[in-house]
Design a protein around this motif. Structure first.
Motif, PDB file in Angstrom:
ATOM      1  N   VAL A   1       0.852  -1.179   0.000  1.00  0.00           N
ATOM      2  CA  VAL A   1       0.000   0.000   0.000  1.00  0.00           C
ATOM      3  C   VAL A   1       0.893   1.237   0.000  1.00  0.00           C
ATOM      4  O   VAL A   1       1.734   1.404   0.881  1.00  0.00           O
ATOM      5  CB  VAL A   1      -0.931   0.024   1.230  1.00  0.00           C
ATOM      6  N   VAL A   2       0.705   2.063  -1.010  1.00  0.00           N
ATOM      7  CA  VAL A   2       1.482   3.293  -1.114  1.00  0.00           C
ATOM      8  C   VAL A   2       0.502   4.451  -1.062  1.00  0.00           C
ATOM      9  O   VAL A   2      -0.381   4.556  -1.908  1.00  0.00           O
ATOM     10  CB  VAL A   2       2.286   3.338  -2.439  1.00  0.00           C
ATOM     11  N   ALA A   3       0.644   5.283  -0.077  1.00  0.00           N
ATOM     12  CA  ALA A   3      -0.260   6.421   0.088  1.00  0.00           C
ATOM     13  C   ALA A   3       0.325   7.666  -0.571  1.00  0.00           C
ATOM     14  O   ALA A   3       1.547   7.848  -0.615  1.00  0.00           O
ATOM     15  CB  ALA A   3      -0.497   6.681   1.570  1.00  0.00           C
ATOM     16  N   TRP A   4      -0.548   8.492  -1.083  1.00  0.00           N
ATOM     17  CA  TRP A   4      -0.114   9.748  -1.681  1.00  0.00           C
ATOM     18  C   TRP A   4       0.335  10.677  -0.566  1.00  0.00           C
ATOM     19  O   TRP A   4      -0.299  10.775   0.483  1.00  0.00           O
ATOM     20  CB  TRP A   4      -1.284  10.373  -2.455  1.00  0.00           C
ATOM     21  N   GLU A   5       1.451  11.340  -0.779  1.00  0.00           N
ATOM     22  CA  GLU A   5       1.946  12.307   0.192  1.00  0.00           C
ATOM     23  C   GLU A   5       1.794  13.717  -0.372  1.00  0.00           C
ATOM     24  O   GLU A   5       2.162  13.974  -1.511  1.00  0.00           O
ATOM     25  CB  GLU A   5       3.420  12.045   0.510  1.00  0.00           C
TER      26      GLU A   5
ATOM     27  N   ILE B   1      -2.196  14.248 -12.774  1.00  0.00           N
ATOM     28  CA  ILE B   1      -3.000  15.099 -11.904  1.00  0.00           C
ATOM     29  C   ILE B   1      -2.067  16.042 -11.143  1.00  0.00           C
ATOM     30  O   ILE B   1      -1.007  15.644 -10.689  1.00  0.00           O
ATOM     31  CB  ILE B   1      -3.869  14.259 -10.943  1.00  0.00           C
ATOM     32  N   LEU B   2      -2.467  17.285 -11.046  1.00  0.00           N
ATOM     33  CA  LEU B   2      -1.713  18.308 -10.325  1.00  0.00           C
ATOM     34  C   LEU B   2      -2.517  18.679  -9.084  1.00  0.00           C
ATOM     35  O   LEU B   2      -3.693  19.048  -9.182  1.00  0.00           O
ATOM     36  CB  LEU B   2      -1.519  19.538 -11.219  1.00  0.00           C
ATOM     37  N   ARG B   3      -1.889  18.561  -7.909  1.00  0.00           N
ATOM     38  CA  ARG B   3      -2.579  18.857  -6.647  1.00  0.00           C
ATOM     39  C   ARG B   3      -1.788  19.861  -5.828  1.00  0.00           C
ATOM     40  O   ARG B   3      -0.573  19.946  -5.930  1.00  0.00           O
ATOM     41  CB  ARG B   3      -2.742  17.589  -5.821  1.00  0.00           C
ATOM     42  N   ASN B   4      -2.525  20.564  -4.972  1.00  0.00           N
ATOM     43  CA  ASN B   4      -1.859  21.504  -4.072  1.00  0.00           C
ATOM     44  C   ASN B   4      -1.551  20.815  -2.746  1.00  0.00           C
ATOM     45  O   ASN B   4      -1.795  19.620  -2.576  1.00  0.00           O
ATOM     46  CB  ASN B   4      -2.703  22.769  -3.876  1.00  0.00           C
ATOM     47  N   CYS B   5      -1.035  21.568  -1.781  1.00  0.00           N
ATOM     48  CA  CYS B   5      -0.626  20.982  -0.497  1.00  0.00           C
ATOM     49  C   CYS B   5      -1.804  20.477   0.335  1.00  0.00           C
ATOM     50  O   CYS B   5      -1.612  19.693   1.260  1.00  0.00           O
ATOM     51  CB  CYS B   5       0.215  21.975   0.299  1.00  0.00           C
ATOM     52  N   ASP B   6      -3.025  20.885  -0.007  1.00  0.00           N
ATOM     53  CA  ASP B   6      -4.216  20.380   0.676  1.00  0.00           C
ATOM     54  C   ASP B   6      -4.758  19.115   0.009  1.00  0.00           C
ATOM     55  O   ASP B   6      -5.730  18.537   0.475  1.00  0.00           O
ATOM     56  CB  ASP B   6      -5.331  21.431   0.689  1.00  0.00           C
ATOM     57  N   GLY B   7      -4.149  18.703  -1.103  1.00  0.00           N
ATOM     58  CA  GLY B   7      -4.607  17.529  -1.824  1.00  0.00           C
ATOM     59  C   GLY B   7      -5.682  17.822  -2.847  1.00  0.00           C
ATOM     60  O   GLY B   7      -6.190  16.913  -3.493  1.00  0.00           O
ATOM     61  N   ARG B   8      -6.054  19.101  -3.014  1.00  0.00           N
ATOM     62  CA  ARG B   8      -7.073  19.461  -3.998  1.00  0.00           C
ATOM     63  C   ARG B   8      -6.526  19.389  -5.408  1.00  0.00           C
ATOM     64  O   ARG B   8      -5.397  19.811  -5.672  1.00  0.00           O
ATOM     65  CB  ARG B   8      -7.609  20.858  -3.747  1.00  0.00           C
ATOM     66  N   CYS B   9      -7.333  18.877  -6.320  1.00  0.00           N
ATOM     67  CA  CYS B   9      -6.950  18.790  -7.724  1.00  0.00           C
ATOM     68  C   CYS B   9      -6.982  20.186  -8.350  1.00  0.00           C
ATOM     69  O   CYS B   9      -8.005  20.863  -8.322  1.00  0.00           O
ATOM     70  CB  CYS B   9      -7.900  17.849  -8.464  1.00  0.00           C
TER      71      CYS B   9
END
Length: 91
Positions: A28-32, A59-67
């Motif tokens: 299991v690899v979680a997104w950081e 996909i490009l995300r910010n530090c809050d995990g928002r796309c």
């Protein structure tokens, strides 16, 4: 499970049982999230063994995990590593 040649000749279906009990570990690899005020781009490619066609996405995300943005598309023939680099370039 060791199977002799004689067993395979007499009972051909025994070959189907080889490796049935092997269990592959699940990793299991979680997104950081990226550091504050940074963005993170994740890209990937998919290509069949014959390298006849493939697809890319990211996909490009910010530090809050928002796309922030995403993309996907088809690609023609190519080496998987080069196709992955194409995904990075598009991203």
């Amino acid at each position: 499970m060791a199977v002799s040649f004689d067993d395979m000749v007499v009972i051909p279906s025994i070959v189907d049982l080889i490796g049935v009990n092997r269990v592959k570990p699940i990793v299991v690899v979680a997104w950081e999230a990226p550091p504050l005020d940074f963005l993170k781009l994740n890209v990937d490619e998919a290509m069949p063994r014959d390298r006849s066609k493939g697809g890319i996405g990211g996909i490009l995300r910010n530090c809050d995990g928002r796309c922030i943005a995403s993309f996907f598309g088809s690609v023609g023939q190519g080496c998987p590593i080069l196709v992955e680099l194409l995904a990075l370039e598009i991203g």
